[in-house]
Each structure stands twice: as C-alpha cells, then as structure tokens.
Design an enzyme around this catalytic site. Structure first.
Site, PDB file in Angstrom:
ATOM      1  N   HIS A 143       0.820  -1.214   0.000  1.00 47.40           N
ATOM      2  CA  HIS A 143       0.000   0.000   0.000  1.00 47.40           C
ATOM      3  C   HIS A 143       0.853   1.263   0.000  1.00 47.40           C
ATOM      4  CE1 HIS A 143       0.142  -0.153   4.538  1.00 47.40           C
ATOM      5  NE2 HIS A 143       0.142   1.154   4.389  1.00 47.40           N
ATOM      6  N   ASP A 147       1.247  -7.730   2.407  1.00 50.58           N
ATOM      7  CA  ASP A 147       1.301  -6.295   2.094  1.00 50.58           C
ATOM      8  C   ASP A 147       2.742  -5.807   1.914  1.00 50.58           C
ATOM      9  OD1 ASP A 147       0.846  -3.604   1.820  1.00 50.58           O
ATOM     10  OD2 ASP A 147      -0.516  -3.440   3.523  1.00 50.58           O
ATOM     11  N   SER A 159       4.002   2.328   8.358  1.00 51.94           N
ATOM     12  CA  SER A 159       3.803   1.342   7.310  1.00 51.94           C
ATOM     13  C   SER A 159       5.109   1.121   6.597  1.00 51.94           C
ATOM     14  CB  SER A 159       2.766   1.833   6.316  1.00 51.94           C
ATOM     15  OG  SER A 159       1.510   1.456   6.746  1.00 51.94           O
TER      16      SER A 159
HETATM   17  N1  ARG Z   1      -4.558   0.265   7.521  1.00 52.84           N
HETATM   18  C1  ARG Z   1      -3.249   0.261   6.935  1.00 52.84           C
HETATM   19  C2  ARG Z   1      -2.668   1.674   6.943  1.00 52.84           C
HETATM   20  O1  ARG Z   1      -3.149   2.517   7.639  1.00 52.84           O
HETATM   21  C3  ARG Z   1      -3.279  -0.332   5.559  1.00 52.84           C
HETATM   22  C4  ARG Z   1      -3.946   0.490   4.523  1.00 52.84           C
HETATM   23  C5  ARG Z   1      -3.930  -0.080   3.141  1.00 52.84           C
HETATM   24  N2  ARG Z   1      -4.923  -1.102   2.928  1.00 52.84           N
HETATM   25  C6  ARG Z   1      -6.183  -0.874   2.539  1.00 52.84           C
HETATM   26  N3  ARG Z   1      -7.011  -1.870   2.441  1.00 52.84           N
HETATM   27  N4  ARG Z   1      -6.637   0.330   2.238  1.00 52.84           N
HETATM   28  O2  ARG Z   1      -2.032   2.185   6.070  1.00 52.84           O
HETATM   29  N1  GLU Z   2      -1.062   1.261   7.519  1.00 54.58           N
HETATM   30  C1  GLU Z   2      -0.500   2.359   8.248  1.00 54.58           C
HETATM   31  C2  GLU Z   2       0.405   3.273   7.440  1.00 54.58           C
HETATM   32  O1  GLU Z   2       0.187   3.499   6.293  1.00 54.58           O
HETATM   33  C3  GLU Z   2       0.218   1.817   9.398  1.00 54.58           C
HETATM   34  C4  GLU Z   2      -0.739   1.252  10.291  1.00 54.58           C
HETATM   35  C5  GLU Z   2      -0.994   2.169  11.427  1.00 54.58           C
HETATM   36  O2  GLU Z   2      -1.558   3.258  11.267  1.00 54.58           O
HETATM   37  O3  GLU Z   2      -0.578   1.718  12.471  1.00 54.58           O
HETATM   38  O4  GLU Z   2       1.324   3.855   7.948  1.00 54.58           O
END
Ligand code: ARG
Ligand code: GLU
Length: 750
Positions: A84, A220, A651
């Site tokens: 991502h 990921d 991330s």
């Molecule tokens: N929650 C994770 C973050 O904050 C992964 C985001 C990407 N994945 C998604 N399904 N949108 O970045």
């Molecule tokens: N998916 C998040 C990011 O893009 C990290 C997950 C979080 O927020 O802890 O940094």
C-alpha cells in the site's frame, strides 16, 4: 494514609502500563530504554541500533515517499516496503493492458526496473538535541508571536552552522509540544525504482473488509531499489545511475517468531497525541470522528458501487478509494477502542492525580487553573471545530470537483496578488496537475458525491455558517440537490479537458473572466469565504490558545510526574518502538493467537471476489504444501501481531528480532487498538506485521523471482549454524556468535 497508598498504586500501575508503550528517539535509547529492552530479550546494545560512529540499524531505514517507511535488504540498495506504500506507483505504471495492480510486477533485470517521478528515500545521518540553542532567549512571559520569531531566528542559525556534507540536508523539529528541539541531518535519494509487487489479491488480500482487522492474511509488501550516482550519492533519475551501496542492510531471519519473542519496529511514525486533556478526547469521540466518518460513509458508498461495476473505474479510483477508506475505518475503530477502554475516564483520573500534586505544591501554583481553562476552550472551539471537520472533508478530499474548482479559483488569487507573473506560474502548475486529475476522474460519479455532500454541508456546517451562493443555487434548482448538481456539472467549463486547456491557453484577462464567471469556481470561492470569515478566524483564535496551553500542560506533566518516562508524540521523525509478539483478548471470551498461516487465506477464499479471491498459483502451492525453506511444521506463516506502539507512517517499517535481523514488515494495527494514537493500552493495542517468510515465499516460490532472494542475506539466528549458505553473494564467513547473533550483521561493504 489510604489516599497515599491509592495514589501510589495508581502511579505504579501507570508506570507498568507504560513499559512497552512509546515511540522513542533512537539517540536516547542508551539513556532511557536499553536496560528494559535487554530485559525483554534484546541481545543488541543501543549503539547497535543507532550510532554516529559506525554502521548501525538506523542506516538501513529510510523514510519512503514522505509518508511511509522502507528498509534496505541487500548490498545493492534493494528496498522493502508495503504494497500500500508503493500502491500509487504500481497504479501509475498500470493500464488495462499491463495491469500490475491485478497481476503483480517483477523486474527480471535491473533494466526492467521502473523509475518513479518524485519518489524519494531519505536516510538519517545523525540526530542532535538542539533544545538549548533553539530556545535561547525565550522566556515564559513572551507572547506567542515573539516566542515564535525568536525560535525561528535560532533555528535558522542552527541550520546554518550545522556541520554537513554538500549532499546532506538539515531539519529541526519541535518535540513535546515545543518544549524540546532536535536536529536531523538527512540524505535524500531521488531515483527510486519499482522492482516487484505481488498482485493485489495477495498484497491487498482482504482489502477494506480486513483492513485494520486481526486475524489478517495480507502479503502487504512491494520492492523498490535506490539508485545513486557513481559516487554513491543522491542524483536525479538517470539511466547512468547505479544501485546504492548502503552503509547497512538488514539480514532476514528464516527462523520466524513465537509468542513472547522480543520485537523492535524502526520507522517514521506520523502523528500521535498521547498527552491531551480528557476534554479533547471526549470531543474527538463524540463530535469530530463522527463528523468525518459520516462524510466518508456517503462518498465510499458511491465510489464502491461504481468500482465494482466497471473495471476501468476500479483502476482509476483504486488509490483515492484506498486512502479515503483507510482513515474512515480507522476512525470507527478509534471511537470503539476509546469507548471500550474508558479513555476519557482514564484521563480524568490522571488529571485528578495531577491536580492533587499541583494543589499541595506551591511551586506548581501556576498550573492550578490549567485544566479548567482547557475545559472552557474545548467548549468554545467545538462548533468551529465541527464545522471545520465537515469543510476539511468535503472540500479537501471527498468532492473532486471542489478540489478542481479550487485550483482554478487560485488563478484569480494569484493574479490579484502577483499580477500576470503570478498567474503564469499558477497556470503552469495547474496544467501539469490537470493531466493527473483527468486521467483518474469520472464526473458522473463525482456528481452524485457532490449532491450528497452539498446537502450534508448545508445540514451540518450550514446551519450556523451559511454560504449565500450555495443557498441561491439551491433555490434556483427548486430545492433539489440532484438538480443543483446536474446544473452545475453541465454549466461549468472545468470538467472538460479540451475546454479547460483551451481557456488556459487564452490571455490573462480572458482566463480571469472565464474563471470568475464559472459556477463551480464561484461556488468554491464562496464556500472558502464562508470558511475563512465565519469559521477559521474563530477556530484559529481558540486553537492557538489551545496549542499554547498544551505546551504548558506538557511541561507541567513532566514536572509533576518526574518519575514517569515520557516519550515525545510522533511527528514524522525517526523512532524506535519495542514490544513482544503477543496475542490479545478483544472481548470477554475471545482470545486471538499471535500468528496466522496460509490455511487462513484459503479459509477466506471466495472465487472471483473483489476482496478475497486467491490466485491459482498460490492455491496450487498450498495444495502441494510446496513451501520450501519458508514453511514451519508443514504450514506457511503469513502475519503476526505484537505490542509495538506504531501509527500511520510506520507502514513499511521493519520488524526486527533481538539480534537485528528482519522478521517481518509492519503494515497495520488491530481494530480495537487504533486508538493508540491517543491512548495506548497494552490490553488491546497490537501492530500487525507480515511475516518475512511469507514475503520471501511469494517472491521466490510464487513469483519465481529467486534472483531477488539471492541478493538478500538469509540467516538462522535461533538455530546454530546461523547464516543460510544458499546464495553465492553471502560469502562472508559466520562469526562464532552468529547463532546468538549479538551484533547486527554488517554488510560486505564495510
Ligand atoms: N490500515 C493500513 C494503513 O493505515 C493499511 C492500509 C492499506 N490497505 C487498505 N485496504 N486500504 O495504512
Ligand atoms: N497502515 C499504516 C500506514 O500506512 C500503518 C498502520 C498504522 O496506522 O498503524 O502507515
């Protein structure tokens, strides 16, 4: 006496809870954390993690593209980050013919690696505490403006006199709400190329349904490479550039993790607010998060429907949708977690404790009224903060035509301010921006979003802060928001690329006139006026006072609780978090294990599904249990969780074992624990990592890109024998202590 015991227990409990909480500054680990980390099983020293004298772990970590983290995993600048985090780049190189989002991408040779305009990777050369110099001449009774200008002058002087190489940059950032300052000397590489990415059905497996949720089964990750000039220094993209030779790269452990193992996450967390008063958290839970969630609910419902029914739209809106859905879902989890852990009440108890000490100690008399003032300020700011939340969401990220019209409206502002030269600059920038905008824009979708949100804005922010143009347009449309949208989308010139570009080719007067008369540009200009005049003035006034008070409150907390170990809120700078591999109990009667396996991917498999399809090749490998050296007792590990305190920006951060080897890649947090940005609670807060063995398995076994694995250095720190002699490249003889791997393994280049 009873009281005293009670308050002592509270403090002790608070300190125990704070054991693994925190995002620590790498240069202070020796002072604050080393003992505790070693007590938790770490076999390294603080100097192994951060050193200015020799290659250390920090030299393998970069800030990736501004908002993520990545780590170097080979002697040739190979970079590992999340799928991502590379999503925008992967999407950019994708089309219906070469759909890398759908099918994945693997460069067979260096020549196949794909350059990415604007993508950067920033290393940290060193960090210094410059608090004394930054705050020289600053006094408690200074007003905000004088204070800031004094500090600004100091920071300029610090930056000018900092010792650095020609290719290094310097930045200074405030910590603890401006009570401390640290300087960062950095090196930014500007030629970063895409090397590999799994298909979204692996890299984004589970998509939005599984996002922020455990148990998780997402691979990921994506792979890039840093290129440098012949002297190993940063350079703009050039075909002559060569792979970077890093000061350090992370060996990768094949031994995996088990419950209780020490873990360290090293990266660039973006923003946290751990030291706010209870009033702020109450407002977040009751007012601000619900407002933002409500706006995105509507947008996402419309976008999701369109994406499911049209493959082209699915590509065009993939990145925008991912961004919007991500924060939307996080806020929902945040509200839930803050409620479940009674965060407001916890803060109130802490505040009572604070007041108890303040009241009996004359030296703290100046803090007597602090919390009362906060209470009043948060009450005063609330209507403005709520309206601002709607405006930020609607104008800033949900309604695309408003962003577009905003860019056109800026032409007039530029002309009014700097005449023809000002407008010329703005026109140039706009032309490039438009190319990207139109490529991924569908007016028929946006028209529905626009209608929904004009209604929302009117009903919420609009009840106190009216915009005349909007009211007029609505009246002209007979009170129907759909009709209003239809009229506006029909009558504006900015939606049609040919029209828009034709206008931008005209004389300055003609451009000015066209924009001034355009209904979409008029609307946005008026909405901005409403916001600036009726909302922002008051909001900023209260917010300035809140920030100043927060600075005092931060200082006060450190004085009133001198035995508590404080860590600064995340601010996009380099930090170390540490914890253990650890399951959790989200609710009564439910226990989550800390590791998932490929079996779970197959349990979730729904053929042809938007989120849960599984590629044929992966199913085949699963059927044959063909996991090679990456399996464990006949199973293939996929993800695991730990108690490391992380946030957005982490991330792509490496999860590192007790000896400095890569064991996983951080990419998310669990649903009940996303509130850790305001209230880290060890009972519910877990970060989610993809297991390094799954990453290697996908590269090697699934994608057949074994040439990349050969570049890496695979080790067995837990088993005797240490390093795996699988590749021709890793010829360095094993040290005796490798089985226990005391030092992080350094690269061949040193
Ligand atoms: N929650 C994770 C973050 O904050 C992964 C985001 C990407 N994945 C998604 N399904 N949108 O970045
Ligand atoms: N998916 C998040 C990011 O893009 C990290 C997950 C979080 O927020 O802890 O940094």
């Amino acid at each position: 006496m009873k009281k005293l015991i009670l308050s002592l227990t509270f403090l002790l409990a608070a300190r125990l809870v704070f054991a693994v909480e925190g995002m620590w500054l790498p240069l202070l680990l020796g002072l604050l954390n080393e003992k505790e980390m070693q007590g938790m099983g770490m076999k390294m020293t603080a100097e192994d993690i951060y050193s200015v004298n020799q290659g250390s772990l920090k030299d393998a970590i970069v800030q990736f593209g501004g908002g993520c983290t990545a780590e170097v995993i080979s002697g040739q600048g190979l970079l590992l980050t999340n799928h991502h985090c590379g999503f925008g780049q992967i999407q950019n190189h994708s089309s219906l013919e070469h759909n890398y989002l759908e099918d994945g991408f693997w460069a067979k040779t260096l020549k196949d690696e794909l350059p990415n305009d604007g993508l950067t990777a920033t290393f940290i050369s060193r960090i210094e505490d410059v608090t004394a110099a930054a705050l020289a001449g600053v006094t408690d009774d200074m007003d905000k403006k004088t204070r800031q200008s004094t500090i600004d002058k100091n920071l300029d002087a610090i930056k000018k006199s900092a010792q650095k190489e020609a290719w290094e940059d310097v930045m200074v950032r405030p910590f603890f709400n401006g009570n401390q300052y640290f300087m960062f000397v950095t090196v930014t590489y500007k030629d970063v190329r895409l090397v590999g990415a799994p298909p979204s059905s692996i890299g984004k497996f589970g998509a939005d349904t599984d996002n922020w949720v455990w148990p998780r089964h997402t691979g990921d990750f994506s792979i890039f490479r840093i290129y440098a000039d012949k002297d190993n220094r940063p350079a703009a993209y050039s075909p002559d550039n060569v792979p970077l030779k890093p000061k350090h790269f992370l060996p990768i452990s094949l031994d995996g993790v088990k419950e209780g193992d020490f873990t360290l996450v090293f990266g660039f967390p973006g923003r946290t607010n751990e030291y706010l008063p209870s009033y702020a958290v109450q407002q977040l839970v009751d007012v601000l998060d619900p407002a933002r969630i409500a706006v995105r609910d509507k947008t996402l419902a419309i976008w999701d429907g369109a994406m499911r029914s049209d493959a082209q739209v699915k590509i065009q809106y993939a990145s925008k949708q991912a961004g919007l859905a991500n924060a939307w879902k996080k806020w929902e989890g945040e509200v839930l977690g803050l409620r479940r852990t009674k965060a407001v009440k916890k803060k109130q108890q802490y505040e009572a404790e604070f007041m108890k000490i303040v009241t009996v100690n004359p030296a703290f008399a100046k803090y007597q009224n602090l919390l009362g003032e906060f209470g009043q300020l948060y009450k005063d700011i609330e209507p403005y903060a709520e309206a601002k939340a709607y405006y930020d969401e609607i104008l800033g990220s949900n309604v695309e035509i408003l962003r577009l019209a905003g860019r056109f409206a800026n032409l007039l502002k530029a002309y009014d301010k700097n005449g023809e030269a000002g407008m010329a600059d703005e026109v140039k920038g706009l032309k490039t921006w438009l190319e990207g905008f139109y490529k991924d824009y569908r007016p028929e979708i946006d028209q529905r979003v626009f209608a929904a949100h004009m209604e929302m804005l009117e009903k919420h922010a609009g009840k106190d802060f009216q915009t005349e143009t909007l009211a007029q347009m609505l009246a002209n449309a007979g009170g129907s928001y759909e009709k209003l949208a239809e009229d506006l989308f029909k009558n504006t010139f900015i939606l049609d690329p040919a029209n828009a570009n034709a206008v931008l080719g005209k004389t300055y007067e003609e451009i000015y006139k066209a924009v001034a008369l355009d209904p979409a540009c008029q609307l946005v200009a008026n909405l901005r006026d409403t916001y600036n005049q009726k909302i922002a003035v008051k909001y900023n006034e209260y917010n300035d006072r809140t920030e100043a008070l927060q600075q005092t409150y931060m200082k006060a907390q450190m004085e009133v609780f001198p035995n508590r170990k404080f860590y600064p809120d995340a601010n996009g700078t380099m930090r170390v978090s540490y914890g253990k591999v650890q399951g959790y109990q989200p609710q009564d009667g439910v226990t989550f294990a800390s590791q998932t396996y490929l079996d779970g991917v197959m349990e979730k498999y729904v053929p042809g599904d938007y989120e849960f399809d599984v590629p044929a090749r992966l199913r085949e490998l699963y059927e044959k249990k063909d996991y090679g050296q990456y399996g464990e007792n006949g199973k293939l590990p996929v993800c695991f969780i730990g108690s490391n305190h992380t946030t957005g920006g982490n991330s792509g951060s490496p999860a590192i074992d007790a000896s400095g080897n890569l064991i996983g890649l951080n990419f998310d947090r669990v649903w009940e624990g996303t509130m850790s940005d305001y209230n880290y609670d060890i009972s519910l807060c877990r970060n989610i990592m993809v297991d390094a063995r799954y990453v290697l398995f996908i590269i090697d076994k699934y994608a057949g890109a074994g040439h990349l694995v050969k570049e890496m250095k695979l080790v067995h720190p837990k088993k005797s024998g240490g390093e795996v002699k699988k590749t021709e490249k890793t010829t360095k003889p094993l040290r005796k202590d490798q089985g226990k791997a005391l030092k992080p393994v350094v690269t061949e280049d040193q």
